[in-house]
Design a protein around this motif. Structure first.
Motif, short mmCIF file in Angstrom:
data_model
loop_
_atom_site.label_atom_id
_atom_site.label_comp_id
_atom_site.label_asym_id
_atom_site.label_seq_id
_atom_site.Cartn_x
_atom_site.Cartn_y
_atom_site.Cartn_z
N LEU A 89 12.53 -17.02 6.97
CA LEU A 89 11.87 -16.07 6.07
C LEU A 89 10.52 -15.63 6.64
O LEU A 89 10.18 -14.45 6.59
CB LEU A 89 11.70 -16.70 4.68
N ARG A 90 9.77 -16.56 7.21
CA ARG A 90 8.49 -16.20 7.84
C ARG A 90 8.70 -15.24 9.00
O ARG A 90 7.92 -14.30 9.20
CB ARG A 90 7.75 -17.45 8.32
N GLU A 91 9.75 -15.47 9.78
CA GLU A 91 10.06 -14.57 10.90
C GLU A 91 10.39 -13.16 10.39
O GLU A 91 9.90 -12.17 10.93
CB GLU A 91 11.25 -15.11 11.70
N VAL A 92 11.22 -13.09 9.35
CA VAL A 92 11.59 -11.79 8.77
C VAL A 92 10.35 -11.09 8.24
O VAL A 92 10.14 -9.89 8.49
CB VAL A 92 12.65 -11.97 7.66
N GLU A 93 9.51 -11.82 7.51
CA GLU A 93 8.28 -11.23 6.97
C GLU A 93 7.38 -10.71 8.08
O GLU A 93 6.77 -9.65 7.96
CB GLU A 93 7.54 -12.23 6.11
N SER A 94 7.30 -11.44 9.17
CA SER A 94 6.48 -11.01 10.31
C SER A 94 7.00 -9.70 10.89
O SER A 94 6.23 -8.78 11.17
CB SER A 94 6.48 -12.11 11.37
N HIS A 95 8.32 -9.61 11.07
CA HIS A 95 8.92 -8.38 11.61
C HIS A 95 8.73 -7.21 10.64
O HIS A 95 8.41 -6.09 11.07
CB HIS A 95 10.40 -8.58 11.92
N LEU A 96 8.94 -7.48 9.36
CA LEU A 96 8.76 -6.41 8.37
C LEU A 96 7.31 -5.95 8.31
O LEU A 96 7.03 -4.76 8.17
CB LEU A 96 9.24 -6.88 6.99
N SER A 97 6.39 -6.88 8.45
CA SER A 97 4.97 -6.53 8.44
C SER A 97 4.64 -5.61 9.61
O SER A 97 3.92 -4.62 9.45
CB SER A 97 4.12 -7.80 8.51
N ARG A 98 5.18 -5.91 10.78
CA ARG A 98 4.95 -5.04 11.94
C ARG A 98 5.57 -3.67 11.73
O ARG A 98 5.00 -2.65 12.11
CB ARG A 98 5.48 -5.70 13.22
N ALA A 99 6.74 -3.63 11.09
CA ALA A 99 7.40 -2.35 10.81
C ALA A 99 6.57 -1.52 9.84
O ALA A 99 6.39 -0.31 10.03
CB ALA A 99 8.80 -2.57 10.26
N VAL A 100 6.05 -2.16 8.81
CA VAL A 100 5.21 -1.45 7.83
C VAL A 100 3.93 -0.95 8.51
O VAL A 100 3.52 0.19 8.29
CB VAL A 100 4.89 -2.36 6.62
N ASP A 101 3.33 -1.78 9.34
CA ASP A 101 2.13 -1.35 10.07
C ASP A 101 2.42 -0.13 10.93
O ASP A 101 1.63 0.83 10.97
CB ASP A 101 1.58 -2.48 10.94
N ALA A 102 3.54 -0.15 11.64
CA ALA A 102 3.92 0.99 12.50
C ALA A 102 4.17 2.23 11.66
O ALA A 102 3.76 3.34 12.03
CB ALA A 102 5.17 0.64 13.31
N ALA A 103 4.83 2.05 10.52
CA ALA A 103 5.10 3.20 9.64
C ALA A 103 3.81 3.81 9.12
O ALA A 103 3.64 5.04 9.14
CB ALA A 103 5.99 2.77 8.47
N ARG A 104 2.89 2.98 8.71
CA ARG A 104 1.62 3.50 8.18
C ARG A 104 0.80 4.16 9.27
O ARG A 104 0.16 5.19 9.04
CB ARG A 104 0.85 2.36 7.52
N LEU A 105 0.85 3.60 10.46
CA LEU A 105 0.10 4.16 11.58
C LEU A 105 0.61 5.56 11.94
O LEU A 105 -0.17 6.42 12.32
CB LEU A 105 0.22 3.23 12.80
N THR A 106 1.91 5.76 11.78
CA THR A 106 2.50 7.06 12.15
C THR A 106 2.72 7.98 10.96
O THR A 106 3.30 9.06 11.11
CB THR A 106 3.84 6.83 12.88
N GLY A 107 2.30 7.54 9.77
CA GLY A 107 2.39 8.40 8.60
C GLY A 107 3.75 8.45 7.92
O GLY A 107 4.01 9.35 7.12
N VAL A 108 4.61 7.47 8.21
CA VAL A 108 5.92 7.42 7.55
C VAL A 108 5.70 6.92 6.12
O VAL A 108 5.04 5.91 5.91
CB VAL A 108 6.90 6.50 8.31
N ALA A 109 6.27 7.62 5.16
CA ALA A 109 6.09 7.28 3.76
C ALA A 109 6.79 5.96 3.41
O ALA A 109 7.83 5.62 3.99
CB ALA A 109 6.64 8.40 2.87
N ASP A 110 6.22 5.24 2.44
CA ASP A 110 6.81 3.98 1.99
C ASP A 110 8.26 4.18 1.54
O ASP A 110 9.12 3.34 1.81
CB ASP A 110 6.00 3.38 0.83
N ALA A 111 8.52 5.28 0.86
CA ALA A 111 9.88 5.56 0.38
C ALA A 111 10.85 5.67 1.56
O ALA A 111 12.00 5.21 1.47
CB ALA A 111 9.90 6.84 -0.46
N ASP A 112 10.40 6.26 2.66
CA ASP A 112 11.26 6.38 3.84
C ASP A 112 11.52 5.02 4.48
O ASP A 112 12.61 4.75 4.99
CB ASP A 112 10.65 7.35 4.86
N VAL A 113 10.52 4.15 4.44
CA VAL A 113 10.68 2.80 4.98
C VAL A 113 11.71 2.05 4.14
O VAL A 113 12.61 1.40 4.67
CB VAL A 113 9.34 2.03 5.01
#
Length: 134
Positions: A89-113
């Motif tokens: 679960l910690r590994e999954v959360e870490s990967h998801l956190s990086r994905a969310v960071d990348a999405a926010r950095l590039t302006g991808v909307a939360d709904a799209d994520v």
């Protein structure tokens, strides 16, 4: 078990060692009761200090992956299902956190994520029911 150290990684060497041993335990490459390389031997093989390998083994013991027996060595503990689930679960959360960071950095909307995650989960469910792999 093969451990690869990267000096270019931003991660401390003791963490690299511990995470690779953890991964081998979780994957079943190291089994319950198996003796890990000696602290001095591993330090020599990896060309790092004994303090570094000692810290890695100590962290593994603290997290419940190994038992350090004074004068005898370090041994892999039985894989506790709850511990393995928590680690995954910690590994999954870490990967998801990086994905969310990348999405926010590039302006991808939360709904799209969320849509992308739902699509990935649905595709995985479909492959489970059809017997096909992704």
């Amino acid at each position: 078990m093969r451990i690869v150290i990267s000096n270019a990684s931003g991660k401390p060497i003791y963490e690299q060692i511990a995470s690779q041993i953890k991964a081998a335990i979780v994957a079943g490459e190291l089994s319950e009761g198996e003796r890990l390389p000696s602290i001095r031997g591993l330090a020599r093989d990896l060309r790092v200090s004994v303090i570094t390998t000692t810290r890695a083994y100590s962290d593994l013991a603290t997290e419940g992956f190994v038992a350090n027996v004074q004068g005898k060595g370090s041994y892999v503990l039985a894989r506790d299902a709850d511990l393995m689930r928590e680690h995954a679960l910690r590994e999954v959360e870490s990967h998801l956190s990086r994905a969310v960071d990348a999405a926010r950095l590039t302006g991808v909307a939360d709904a799209d994520v969320r849509t992308a995650l739902d699509a990935l989960l649905a595709a995985d469910e479909d492959s489970d029911t059809t017997g096909e792999s992704r």
